[in-house]
Design a protein around this motif. Structure first.
Motif, PDB file in Angstrom:
ATOM      1  N   LEU A 245      37.913  33.690  25.448  1.00 15.19           N
ATOM      2  CA  LEU A 245      36.755  32.819  25.225  1.00 15.19           C
ATOM      3  C   LEU A 245      37.009  31.862  24.061  1.00 15.19           C
ATOM      4  N   ALA A 246      37.610  32.389  22.985  1.00 15.57           N
ATOM      5  CA  ALA A 246      37.910  31.541  21.833  1.00 15.57           C
ATOM      6  C   ALA A 246      38.887  30.436  22.217  1.00 15.57           C
ATOM      7  N   ALA A 247      39.880  30.775  23.034  1.00 19.96           N
ATOM      8  CA  ALA A 247      40.868  29.782  23.450  1.00 19.96           C
ATOM      9  C   ALA A 247      40.229  28.684  24.293  1.00 19.96           C
ATOM     10  N   ILE A 248      39.313  29.059  25.178  1.00 20.21           N
ATOM     11  CA  ILE A 248      38.640  28.062  26.013  1.00 20.21           C
ATOM     12  C   ILE A 248      37.808  27.122  25.143  1.00 20.21           C
ATOM     13  N   GLY A 249      37.183  27.677  24.103  1.00 20.26           N
ATOM     14  CA  GLY A 249      36.388  26.842  23.210  1.00 20.26           C
ATOM     15  C   GLY A 249      37.234  25.892  22.389  1.00 20.26           C
ATOM     16  N   ILE A 250      38.385  26.376  21.902  1.00 26.33           N
ATOM     17  CA  ILE A 250      39.223  25.577  21.006  1.00 26.33           C
ATOM     18  C   ILE A 250      40.117  24.613  21.773  1.00 26.33           C
ATOM     19  N   ALA A 251      40.835  25.139  22.760  1.00 28.67           N
ATOM     20  CA  ALA A 251      41.846  24.334  23.449  1.00 28.67           C
ATOM     21  C   ALA A 251      41.299  23.559  24.642  1.00 28.67           C
ATOM     22  N   PHE A 252      40.174  24.031  25.222  1.00 27.59           N
ATOM     23  CA  PHE A 252      39.684  23.404  26.446  1.00 27.59           C
ATOM     24  C   PHE A 252      38.240  22.923  26.322  1.00 27.59           C
ATOM     25  N   ASP A 253      37.732  22.887  25.099  1.00 26.53           N
ATOM     26  CA  ASP A 253      36.411  22.323  24.831  1.00 26.53           C
ATOM     27  C   ASP A 253      35.322  22.956  25.711  1.00 26.53           C
ATOM     28  N   ASN A 254      35.415  24.275  25.891  1.00 25.92           N
ATOM     29  CA  ASN A 254      34.426  25.021  26.681  1.00 25.92           C
ATOM     30  C   ASN A 254      34.182  24.389  28.055  1.00 25.92           C
ATOM     31  N   GLU A 255      35.266  24.023  28.713  1.00 24.79           N
ATOM     32  CA  GLU A 255      35.149  23.406  30.040  1.00 24.79           C
ATOM     33  C   GLU A 255      34.442  24.362  31.004  1.00 24.79           C
ATOM     34  N   PRO A 256      33.319  23.939  31.612  1.00 21.67           N
ATOM     35  CA  PRO A 256      32.525  24.839  32.464  1.00 21.67           C
ATOM     36  C   PRO A 256      33.335  25.473  33.596  1.00 21.67           C
ATOM     37  N   ALA A 257      34.237  24.722  34.187  1.00 24.87           N
ATOM     38  CA  ALA A 257      35.016  25.257  35.302  1.00 24.87           C
ATOM     39  C   ALA A 257      35.881  26.441  34.858  1.00 24.87           C
ATOM     40  N   ILE A 258      36.456  26.342  33.652  1.00 22.94           N
ATOM     41  CA  ILE A 258      37.305  27.433  33.160  1.00 22.94           C
ATOM     42  C   ILE A 258      36.445  28.619  32.755  1.00 22.94           C
ATOM     43  N   LEU A 259      35.300  28.368  32.125  1.00 22.34           N
ATOM     44  CA  LEU A 259      34.390  29.453  31.758  1.00 22.34           C
ATOM     45  C   LEU A 259      33.907  30.196  33.001  1.00 22.34           C
ATOM     46  N   GLY A 260      33.563  29.459  34.046  1.00 19.07           N
ATOM     47  CA  GLY A 260      33.129  30.097  35.286  1.00 19.07           C
ATOM     48  C   GLY A 260      34.234  30.923  35.911  1.00 19.07           C
ATOM     49  N   ALA A 261      35.455  30.376  35.902  1.00 16.03           N
ATOM     50  CA  ALA A 261      36.593  31.111  36.444  1.00 16.03           C
ATOM     51  C   ALA A 261      36.869  32.366  35.625  1.00 16.03           C
ATOM     52  N   LEU A 262      36.719  32.279  34.299  1.00 15.60           N
ATOM     53  CA  LEU A 262      36.912  33.445  33.446  1.00 15.60           C
ATOM     54  C   LEU A 262      35.911  34.543  33.799  1.00 15.60           C
ATOM     55  N   ALA A 263      34.643  34.174  33.958  1.00 17.97           N
ATOM     56  CA  ALA A 263      33.625  35.156  34.339  1.00 17.97           C
ATOM     57  C   ALA A 263      33.977  35.815  35.666  1.00 17.97           C
ATOM     58  N   ALA A 264      34.449  35.017  36.620  1.00 19.34           N
ATOM     59  CA  ALA A 264      34.807  35.553  37.934  1.00 19.34           C
ATOM     60  C   ALA A 264      35.978  36.530  37.831  1.00 19.34           C
ATOM     61  N   VAL A 265      36.988  36.164  37.050  1.00 21.64           N
ATOM     62  CA  VAL A 265      38.162  37.025  36.894  1.00 21.64           C
ATOM     63  C   VAL A 265      37.782  38.341  36.226  1.00 21.64           C
ATOM     64  N   VAL A 266      36.962  38.267  35.179  1.00 23.25           N
ATOM     65  CA  VAL A 266      36.566  39.477  34.443  1.00 23.25           C
ATOM     66  C   VAL A 266      35.729  40.401  35.326  1.00 23.25           C
ATOM     67  N   LEU A 267      34.747  39.835  36.022  1.00 26.68           N
ATOM     68  CA  LEU A 267      33.864  40.663  36.850  1.00 26.68           C
ATOM     69  C   LEU A 267      34.609  41.266  38.036  1.00 26.68           C
ATOM     70  N   SER A 268      35.461  40.496  38.675  1.00 27.30           N
ATOM     71  CA  SER A 268      36.215  41.049  39.798  1.00 27.30           C
ATOM     72  C   SER A 268      37.212  42.102  39.315  1.00 27.30           C
ATOM     73  N   GLY A 269      37.731  41.931  38.093  1.00 26.41           N
ATOM     74  CA  GLY A 269      38.605  42.950  37.527  1.00 26.41           C
ATOM     75  C   GLY A 269      37.873  44.250  37.279  1.00 26.41           C
ATOM     76  N   LEU A 270      36.648  44.167  36.743  1.00 27.88           N
ATOM     77  CA  LEU A 270      35.841  45.372  36.550  1.00 27.88           C
ATOM     78  C   LEU A 270      35.472  46.001  37.887  1.00 27.88           C
ATOM     79  N   ALA A 271      35.249  45.163  38.901  1.00 30.12           N
ATOM     80  CA  ALA A 271      34.934  45.677  40.233  1.00 30.12           C
ATOM     81  C   ALA A 271      36.090  46.489  40.796  1.00 30.12           C
ATOM     82  N   ALA A 272      37.305  46.227  40.336  1.00 30.13           N
ATOM     83  CA  ALA A 272      38.461  47.021  40.747  1.00 30.13           C
ATOM     84  C   ALA A 272      38.647  48.244  39.858  1.00 30.13           C
ATOM     85  N   ALA A 273      38.480  48.065  38.544  1.00 36.43           N
ATOM     86  CA  ALA A 273      38.786  49.138  37.591  1.00 36.43           C
ATOM     87  C   ALA A 273      37.769  50.276  37.632  1.00 36.43           C
ATOM     88  N   LEU A 274      36.490  49.955  37.764  1.00 41.68           N
ATOM     89  CA  LEU A 274      35.453  50.992  37.743  1.00 41.68           C
ATOM     90  C   LEU A 274      35.584  51.987  38.899  1.00 41.68           C
TER      91      LEU A 274
END
Length: 294
Positions: A245-274
């Motif tokens: 999250l810090a990297a997206i804010g600093i290097a990518f100016d909190n680009e919505p597309a990257i933030l949305g993709a990050l949320a998707a990756v994290v949630l789908s990862g938890l959907a596998a790990a749990l």
């Protein structure tokens, strides 16, 4: 909306601190010595989490031909080990909680130093994104305050006030469980729009596959009995979102597309790990391996 965001952050902090505190209450110095003196285990965990899994993120992103936002999010997640959900998954699977918590803190601390150069190297080689630079001191301080300090306090209570530790352990575990559910619900409610926009892409599948692959690598590149190896797998399967999250804010100016993709990756990862942790828990009749070194 700002109030809800602050509330969610507060609950997340409580979840991380309570989980690490409960893990410390169930740990002993002898068990920790067994973990940190196991050089092969430490080296294999560092290789798995610091080298193999970031490369897997790169490979999966390329294999699925992810768009730039999804590729960047996947690489950032893969490059950031030591997620606080790792210790929780060790508890969920009735695994080696002491080893899981200790390894999580170690990986988060080392990951604070390696995240930026690892992610930047992969993104540069793949010719995607910009240079990633972060405040390493701030990251290490966050890991220390939220993960290391609660764990050490619990550990010291177990060492010098065992009756107090035993009486505090059940309520600490309850707080961890309740806040865990709240954090999961908050992540789903706060990110459902972002996830929906990615249903037509392969970003969700990529996050799921990365988590399964990371669990497999973490389990295979570990030593000891199966309960410890699968615990290392769970620790590897969930990554540390804070630096990403810090990297997206600093290097990518909190680009919505990257933030949305990050949320998707994290949630789908938890959907596998749990589910993996739940299945392992169902196969184990005993409680968590928290007291004795292995």
């Amino acid at each position: 909306m700002d109030t809800l965001h602050l509330l969610f952050n507060a609950v997340t902090v409580i979840f991380i601190a309570a989980t690490m505190f409960a893990a410390g209450l169930g740990a002993t110095f002898a068990a920790l010595r067994g973990i940190f003196s196991n050089v092969p285990l430490l080296l294999l965990a560092l290789v798995a989490n610091g080298v193999v899994i970031p490369l897997l993120g790169w490979g999966i992103g390329a294999l699925f031909s992810l768009p730039a936002a999804g590729f960047i999010a996947l690489v950032l997640v893969a490059s950031s080990p030591g997620g606080p959900f790792g210790a929780k998954l060790a508890m969920v699977q009735n695994g080696d909680v002491v080893a899981g918590a200790a390894m999580q803190v170690l990986l988060a601390t080392i990951g604070s130093l390696t995240f930026a150069p690892t992610a930047n190297g992969i993104l540069t080689a793949a010719e995607v994104g910009k240079g990633v630079s972060l405040d390493v001191v701030a990251l290490v301080r966050t890991v220390a305050l939220l993960q290391l300090v609660p764990f050490v306090i619990g550990l010291l209570l177990r060492r010098y006030a065992a009756p107090t530790a035993r009486s505090w352990h059940p309520p600490a575990a309850t707080v961890s469980n309740v806040t865990f559910l709240i954090v999961l619900a908050g992540m789903l409610l706060g990110s459902w729009r972002d996830v929906l926009t990615l249903l037509g892409s392969l970003t969700l599948l990529a996050g799921f596959v990365l988590a399964v692959a990371a669990f497999t690598v973490g389990t295979l590149l570990a030593t000891g009995p199966p309960v410890r190896r699968t615990t290392m797998g769970s620790v590897a399967s969930v990554r540390n979102v804070g630096p990403a999250l810090a990297a997206i804010g600093i290097a990518f100016d909190n680009e919505p597309a990257i933030l949305g993709a990050l949320a998707a990756v994290v949630l789908s990862g938890l959907a596998a790990a749990l589910p993996i942790a739940a299945v392992l828990s169902g196969r184990r009749s005993g409680g968590p391996a928290t007291d004795e070194p292995r």
